[in-house]
Design a protein around this motif. Structure first.
Motif, PDB file in Angstrom:
ATOM      1  N   UNK A   1      -7.891 -10.578  -7.140  1.00  0.00           N
ATOM      2  CA  UNK A   1      -6.808 -10.938  -8.061  1.00  0.00           C
ATOM      3  C   UNK A   1      -5.531 -10.212  -7.648  1.00  0.00           C
ATOM      4  N   UNK A   2      -4.435 -10.952  -7.663  1.00  0.00           N
ATOM      5  CA  UNK A   2      -3.127 -10.366  -7.365  1.00  0.00           C
ATOM      6  C   UNK A   2      -2.369 -10.126  -8.663  1.00  0.00           C
ATOM      7  N   UNK A   3      -1.674  -9.002  -8.723  1.00  0.00           N
ATOM      8  CA  UNK A   3      -0.916  -8.613  -9.921  1.00  0.00           C
ATOM      9  C   UNK A   3       0.509  -8.278  -9.502  1.00  0.00           C
ATOM     10  N   UNK A   4       1.488  -8.850 -10.172  1.00  0.00           N
ATOM     11  CA  UNK A   4       2.883  -8.549  -9.875  1.00  0.00           C
ATOM     12  C   UNK A   4       3.245  -7.165 -10.407  1.00  0.00           C
ATOM     13  N   UNK A   5       3.891  -6.367  -9.557  1.00  0.00           N
ATOM     14  CA  UNK A   5       4.294  -5.014  -9.945  1.00  0.00           C
ATOM     15  C   UNK A   5       5.786  -4.863  -9.642  1.00  0.00           C
ATOM     16  N   UNK A   6       6.656  -5.279 -10.582  1.00  0.00           N
ATOM     17  CA  UNK A   6       8.090  -5.316 -10.298  1.00  0.00           C
ATOM     18  C   UNK A   6       8.843  -4.015 -10.585  1.00  0.00           C
ATOM     19  N   UNK A   7       8.193  -3.027 -11.194  1.00  0.00           N
ATOM     20  CA  UNK A   7       8.890  -1.808 -11.580  1.00  0.00           C
ATOM     21  C   UNK A   7       7.936  -0.618 -11.546  1.00  0.00           C
ATOM     22  N   UNK A   8       8.490   0.591 -11.643  1.00  0.00           N
ATOM     23  CA  UNK A   8       7.651   1.783 -11.677  1.00  0.00           C
ATOM     24  C   UNK A   8       6.835   1.831 -12.966  1.00  0.00           C
ATOM     25  N   UNK A   9       7.399   1.310 -14.039  1.00  0.00           N
ATOM     26  CA  UNK A   9       6.629   1.232 -15.287  1.00  0.00           C
ATOM     27  C   UNK A   9       5.410   0.327 -15.101  1.00  0.00           C
TER      28      UNK A   9
ATOM     29  N   UNK B   1       3.982  -0.199 -12.289  1.00  0.00           N
ATOM     30  CA  UNK B   1       3.084   0.498 -11.372  1.00  0.00           C
ATOM     31  C   UNK B   1       2.132   1.415 -12.139  1.00  0.00           C
ATOM     32  N   UNK B   2       2.672   2.135 -13.122  1.00  0.00           N
ATOM     33  CA  UNK B   2       1.819   3.011 -13.928  1.00  0.00           C
ATOM     34  C   UNK B   2       0.804   2.195 -14.728  1.00  0.00           C
ATOM     35  N   UNK B   3       1.255   1.057 -15.250  1.00  0.00           N
ATOM     36  CA  UNK B   3       0.331   0.172 -15.972  1.00  0.00           C
ATOM     37  C   UNK B   3      -0.739  -0.356 -15.028  1.00  0.00           C
ATOM     38  N   UNK B   4      -0.334  -0.669 -13.791  1.00  0.00           N
ATOM     39  CA  UNK B   4      -1.289  -1.153 -12.797  1.00  0.00           C
ATOM     40  C   UNK B   4      -2.414  -0.142 -12.589  1.00  0.00           C
ATOM     41  N   UNK B   5      -2.057   1.136 -12.542  1.00  0.00           N
ATOM     42  CA  UNK B   5      -3.069   2.170 -12.373  1.00  0.00           C
ATOM     43  C   UNK B   5      -4.094   2.157 -13.490  1.00  0.00           C
TER      44      UNK B   5
ATOM     45  N   UNK C   1      11.397  -2.586  -3.488  1.00  0.00           N
ATOM     46  CA  UNK C   1      11.343  -1.154  -3.787  1.00  0.00           C
ATOM     47  C   UNK C   1      10.107  -0.513  -3.142  1.00  0.00           C
ATOM     48  N   UNK C   2      10.312   0.237  -2.078  1.00  0.00           N
ATOM     49  CA  UNK C   2       9.176   0.829  -1.364  1.00  0.00           C
ATOM     50  C   UNK C   2       8.474   1.904  -2.183  1.00  0.00           C
ATOM     51  N   UNK C   3       9.190   2.508  -3.135  1.00  0.00           N
ATOM     52  CA  UNK C   3       8.568   3.561  -3.952  1.00  0.00           C
ATOM     53  C   UNK C   3       7.443   3.008  -4.825  1.00  0.00           C
ATOM     54  N   UNK C   4       7.572   1.746  -5.243  1.00  0.00           N
ATOM     55  CA  UNK C   4       6.507   1.123  -6.039  1.00  0.00           C
ATOM     56  C   UNK C   4       5.252   0.994  -5.190  1.00  0.00           C
ATOM     57  N   UNK C   5       5.440   0.598  -3.931  1.00  0.00           N
ATOM     58  CA  UNK C   5       4.295   0.465  -3.029  1.00  0.00           C
ATOM     59  C   UNK C   5       3.604   1.807  -2.820  1.00  0.00           C
TER      60      UNK C   5
END
Length: 375
Positions: A60-68, A70-74, A91-95
């Motif tokens: 499954x792919x999940x869109x991660x458009x922001x640092x917020x 990203x934290x939710x993704x975790x 934004x490379x920092x999200x990656x």
């Protein structure tokens, strides 16, 4: 029988691991989808991923458009079992952050991350965490200079865009990636994949992007993906529909099933019905499809309304029903017993579930689906 008519020879590709799912090489073609919930809504996203898992999705792919996000993704990653791809742009920092949080694959185009040092940081993080990268080229977001060069999206423009990103990874000695070249036009997509397939060894992720609604999108995807898969091109697929993502997975497996590439779930062989039918075929098939959605074991089930084609089809299926007075149920190619119209769906479901249970006792007894009480 039909498998002897046409044998598909898979394109040889380098294998990468997306979590515990192998993609490429001799691995089964993976079926994936993408969540459409708000990623920061952890509960809703987890619920949708679990729904996708229940119908057999591999990834499954999940869109991660922001640092917020990203934290939710975790948090999401901790609550699900399927491998997750993070879809990231710019934004490379999200990656870097999702890599720390356990992402299984990064969908990221190196060329739009920015400076060389940022790209290198993402690639080194992916290397350190054993995370593959998916380069995803889309006809709707080609680089401006390519749009100017070609005038409009073309197969050559898609391939040139992909090769730019691939060259960056090659320069950084990072071979663990896969590539997609998606357009909403079937022929553009097919020609682009055919061309790229001869130029790289990495696995290819197939899809017709923005394919449309459930019916039209399924048809367009089946044609485009079917053309490529029949030629041995493709290692993972996503059917992009303006519909519930669960339907994307079902259609994906139906495409693979029709090509006899991968079997999962019930393969219903049903006649379109005509005046010869001895029972309501359409109603019977619709009810069966709804009742049997939870079954992932492969099985051919024939539902034919008359005695013209019915016996022949029923004999070739694991479970078969042919119309008559009364109707006749076949099991393993042999007549079993007669069934009245008002008992058709219940009797078919019972026979199918009993067979599934017998298969599971042999293959993986710890995952037996209990027979439903249909009395």
């Amino acid at each position: 029988m039909s498998s002897q008519i046409h044998t598909i020879t898979r394109r040889k590709s380098r294998q990468v691991m997306v979590g515990n799912v192998a993609v490429g090489g001799d691995a089964p073609i993976a079926v994936q989808s993408m969540t459409n919930t708000e990623t920061c809504d952890v509960a809703a996203t987890v619920e949708q991923i679990n729904a996708l898992s229940s119908v057999g999705a591999d990834i499954v792919r999940v869109s991660v458009p922001s640092m917020e996000a990203a934290e939710a993704f975790g948090k999401i990653k901790q609550q699900v079992n399927l491998p997750l791809i993070a879809d990231i742009h710019f934004d490379h920092k999200i990656a870097l952050r999702v890599a720390e949080l356990g992402v299984d694959c990064l969908r990221i185009n190196p060329g739009n991350i920015g400076r060389e040092d940022r790209v290198r940081a993402v690639v080194e993080s992916a290397r350190d965490h054993n995370i593959p990268i998916r380069i995803g080229v889309n006809a709707g977001s080609l680089e401006k200079d390519l749009q100017k060069k070609y005038g409009e999206p073309t197969p050559d423009a898609l391939v040139e865009s992909a090769m730019r990103h691939i060259d960056i990874l090659d320069r950084l000695n990072f071979p663990d990636f896969k590539v997609s070249l998606k357009a909403s036009d079937v022929f553009m997509t097919v020609h682009a994949y055919r061309k790229l397939a001869t130029q790289i060894e990495q696995p290819l992720h197939l899809g017709i992007t923005e394919a449309g609604g459930l019916r039209s999108g399924a048809v367009k995807s089946a044609i485009g993906l079917g053309m490529l898969l029949s030629e041995g091109i493709g290692d993972t697929i996503r059917v992009s529909l303006a519909a519930d993502p669960v339907e994307e997975v079902r259609v994906g497996f139906d495409i693979l099933k029709s090509l006899r590439i991968r079997n999962k779930g019930i393969n219903l062989i049903a006649c379109p019905s005509c005046s010869r039918q001895q029972f309501d075929v359409i109603s019977t098939v619709n009810k069966l499809e709804n009742r049997l959605e939870d079954i992932l074991e492969p099985m051919d089930v024939a539902v034919i309304g008359c005695v013209v084609n019915g016996p022949g089809e029923a004999k070739e299926a694991a479970i078969g029903l042919t119309g008559g007075t009364p109707n006749l149920l076949y099991v393993d190619g042999k007549p079993s017993h007669k069934v009245n119209d008002d008992e058709l769906v219940d009797e078919l479901e019972k026979e199918i579930r009993q067979r599934v249970e017998r298969q599971q006792q042999v293959t993986h007894p710890e995952k037996i689906i209990p027979i439903k009480d249909i009395s």
